[in-house]
Design a protein around this motif. Structure first.
Motif, short mmCIF file in Angstrom:
data_model
loop_
_atom_site.label_atom_id
_atom_site.label_comp_id
_atom_site.label_asym_id
_atom_site.label_seq_id
_atom_site.Cartn_x
_atom_site.Cartn_y
_atom_site.Cartn_z
N LEU A 232 38.99 50.05 48.30
CA LEU A 232 40.35 50.83 48.24
C LEU A 232 41.29 50.47 49.47
O LEU A 232 42.38 50.12 49.26
N ALA A 233 40.68 50.33 50.75
CA ALA A 233 41.48 50.14 51.79
C ALA A 233 42.06 48.62 51.48
O ALA A 233 43.42 48.36 51.90
N ALA A 234 41.21 47.86 51.02
CA ALA A 234 41.53 46.26 51.10
C ALA A 234 42.87 46.18 50.07
O ALA A 234 43.68 45.49 50.14
N LEU A 235 42.66 47.17 49.05
CA LEU A 235 43.87 46.82 47.86
C LEU A 235 45.06 47.62 48.57
O LEU A 235 46.01 47.29 48.37
N ARG A 236 44.88 48.87 49.05
CA ARG A 236 46.06 49.43 49.84
C ARG A 236 46.69 48.57 50.87
O ARG A 236 47.89 48.62 50.89
N ASP A 237 46.10 47.73 51.50
CA ASP A 237 46.48 46.83 52.61
C ASP A 237 47.15 45.88 52.18
O ASP A 237 47.87 44.91 52.80
N ASP A 238 46.91 45.55 50.88
CA ASP A 238 47.60 43.99 50.44
C ASP A 238 47.59 44.14 49.06
O ASP A 238 46.92 43.66 48.27
N ALA A 240 48.96 42.10 47.02
CA ALA A 240 48.89 40.72 46.51
C ALA A 240 47.63 40.77 45.81
O ALA A 240 47.44 39.70 44.96
N VAL A 241 46.50 41.59 46.08
CA VAL A 241 45.41 41.45 45.43
C VAL A 241 45.15 42.31 44.24
O VAL A 241 43.80 42.30 43.61
N THR A 242 46.07 42.93 43.88
CA THR A 242 46.13 43.87 42.88
C THR A 242 45.30 43.16 41.54
O THR A 242 44.74 43.68 40.72
N GLY A 243 46.16 42.01 41.27
CA GLY A 243 45.72 41.25 39.90
C GLY A 243 44.16 40.89 40.06
O GLY A 243 43.58 41.44 38.95
N THR A 244 43.69 40.59 41.05
CA THR A 244 42.27 40.34 41.40
C THR A 244 41.32 41.59 41.21
O THR A 244 40.37 41.51 40.61
N ALA A 245 41.94 42.64 41.61
CA ALA A 245 41.44 43.80 41.58
C ALA A 245 41.11 44.37 40.26
O ALA A 245 39.90 44.99 39.87
N VAL A 246 42.08 44.21 39.51
CA VAL A 246 42.16 44.65 38.13
C VAL A 246 40.92 43.78 37.46
O VAL A 246 40.16 44.39 36.79
N GLU A 247 40.94 42.44 37.68
CA GLU A 247 40.09 41.50 37.18
C GLU A 247 38.48 42.09 37.16
O GLU A 247 37.65 42.00 36.80
N LEU A 249 37.56 44.88 38.51
CA LEU A 249 37.40 46.31 37.94
C LEU A 249 36.90 46.01 36.68
O LEU A 249 35.84 46.74 35.94
N LEU A 250 37.47 45.22 35.87
CA LEU A 250 37.12 45.00 34.54
C LEU A 250 35.75 44.36 34.23
O LEU A 250 34.91 45.04 33.44
N ARG A 251 35.42 43.87 35.13
CA ARG A 251 34.21 43.30 35.13
C ARG A 251 33.00 44.09 35.67
O ARG A 251 31.97 44.29 34.94
N HIS A 252 33.25 44.79 36.69
CA HIS A 252 32.30 45.71 37.33
C HIS A 252 31.92 47.17 36.28
O HIS A 252 30.90 47.46 36.09
N LEU A 253 33.15 47.53 35.66
CA LEU A 253 33.05 48.62 34.79
C LEU A 253 32.51 48.36 33.49
O LEU A 253 31.92 49.07 32.90
N ALA A 254 32.73 47.12 32.93
CA ALA A 254 32.31 46.65 31.70
C ALA A 254 32.38 47.56 30.65
O ALA A 254 31.01 48.00 30.12
N ILE A 255 33.44 48.28 30.30
CA ILE A 255 33.45 49.52 29.55
C ILE A 255 33.42 49.00 28.00
O ILE A 255 32.97 49.93 27.27
N PRO A 256 33.40 47.80 27.43
CA PRO A 256 33.36 47.52 26.20
C PRO A 256 31.74 47.75 25.75
O PRO A 256 30.99 47.55 26.35
N ALA A 257 31.64 48.47 24.47
CA ALA A 257 30.37 48.67 23.85
C ALA A 257 29.72 47.07 23.70
O ALA A 257 30.49 46.34 23.57
#
Ligand code: HEM
Length: 289
Positions: A232-238, A240-247, A249-257
């Motif tokens: 969270l701190a890494a994202l708040r501090d920069d 510019a990493v928002t796009g990578t963070a979204v990717e 989170l999509l990988r990590h949470l893997a919501i599709p059945a």
């Protein structure tokens, strides 16, 4: 399963087909290869012998394969270009700010799902599809039945039919006077190439697929970041990493059945054989970790 040799066959529940046997893919290399293999198809159109649910009705894109899928999919691409989506940004920024301000004003404790995660994608998809936001409790309830993965065929048919009735009105309106939304655009550009029933299917597919997924991602992403304060701190501090963070989170949470495919030919998948006619279940949840 990931470390054992070969590919397991398991009995799994499928919302349209009931209990079936499927080859289960859990390794990253296998799931990746399967996604890229055109001999593993999602569906062969609508099966009139099976219950008519959102997953098995004209216009539900993932039910089609090959040229028929391309024909229908092509009609939607104009509404989802980067330029088209970018045009939503100013209205969405205002909407997001208003909801955050309301959360601050409300003060703790506030329910993130109710106050933010569900309204933002719901308002957006209503805007895109000309769906009255006043009908949200109906479509959110039906979407939940359709996507939660445990409903039986009767409940799926009933929830799908309820959505159908609401979407039929919107299609009738857009046939008479095509609006600026996705359905209006499809009517203007391809109206003669598809039936009203297919248009209703486009609408209900986008309505369900377009808000439930994003709502879940927003809620679980906040939870994941709160549980991982360094991230969270890494994202708040920069920012510019928002796009990578979204990717990520999509990988990590893997919501599709898990996604189901059917083999239309004998296939050698990374040295393991899958026979023509076998069902194959792809699990991004395990593959992506
Ligand atoms: C975080 C958000 C989302 C996630 C995780 C997600 C996930 C998925 C997955 C896993 C599939 C099936 C892919 C396959 O079978 O290979 C899919 C298909 C689809 N999604 Fe989404 N989705 C999201 C947001 C959206 C939104 C916002 C819309 C529309 C506004 C949308 C519309 C669709 C459509 C139309 C399909 C069918 C595509 C086709 O068969 O050609 N999705 N989505």
């Amino acid at each position: 399963m990931r470390v054992e040799d070969g590919l397991p066959r398991l009995r799994v529940f499928h919302p349209v087909r009931g209990e079936i046997e499927a080859v289960v893919l859990t390794r990253y290399s296998d799931v990746r290869a399967a996604f890229a293999d055109e001999r593993l198809v999602t569906g062969n159109g609508i099966d009139a012998t099976l219950p008519r649910t959102l997953f098995n009705r004209p216009g539900f894109l993932p039910a089609y394969s090959g040229p028929e899928h391309s024909r229908l999919r092509r009609m939607l691409t104009g509404s989802f270009t980067v330029r088209q989506v970018e045009q939503l940004r100013p209205a969405m920024e205002t909407m997001v700010c208003d909801h955050l301000d309301a959360m601050v004003e409300h003060g703790p404790v506030v329910d993130l799902v109710e106050a933010f995660a569900l309204p933002i994608p719901s308002l957006t998809i209503c805007e895109l599809l000309d769906v009255p936001y006043g009908t949200r409790s109906m479509f959110q309830r039906c979407s939940q039945v359709i996507t939660d993965g445990t409903a039986d065929a009767d409940r799926l048919v009933a929830a799908s039919a309820e959505l159908n009735v609401a979407m039929a009105d919107i299609v009738t309106r857009n046939r008479a006077t095509p609006g600026d939304g996705v359905l209006g655009t499809v009517v203007r550009e391809h109206g003669a190439e598809l039936t009203d029933d297919e248009l209703i299917g486009f609408g209900t597919t986008l309505l369900v697929g377009g808000h439930e997924t994003t709502a879940t991602m927003l809620a679980l992403s906040v939870l994941a970041l709160l549980r991982n304060p360094h991230q969270l701190a890494a994202l708040r501090d920069d920012p510019a990493v928002t796009g990578t963070a979204v990717e990520e989170l999509l990988r990590h949470l893997a919501i599709p059945a898990p996604l189901l495919r059917t083999a239309v030919a004998d296939i050698d998948l990374n040295g393991n054989r899958i026979d023509a006619g076998e069902h194959v279940l792809l699990s991004p949840l395990t593959a992506d970790r």
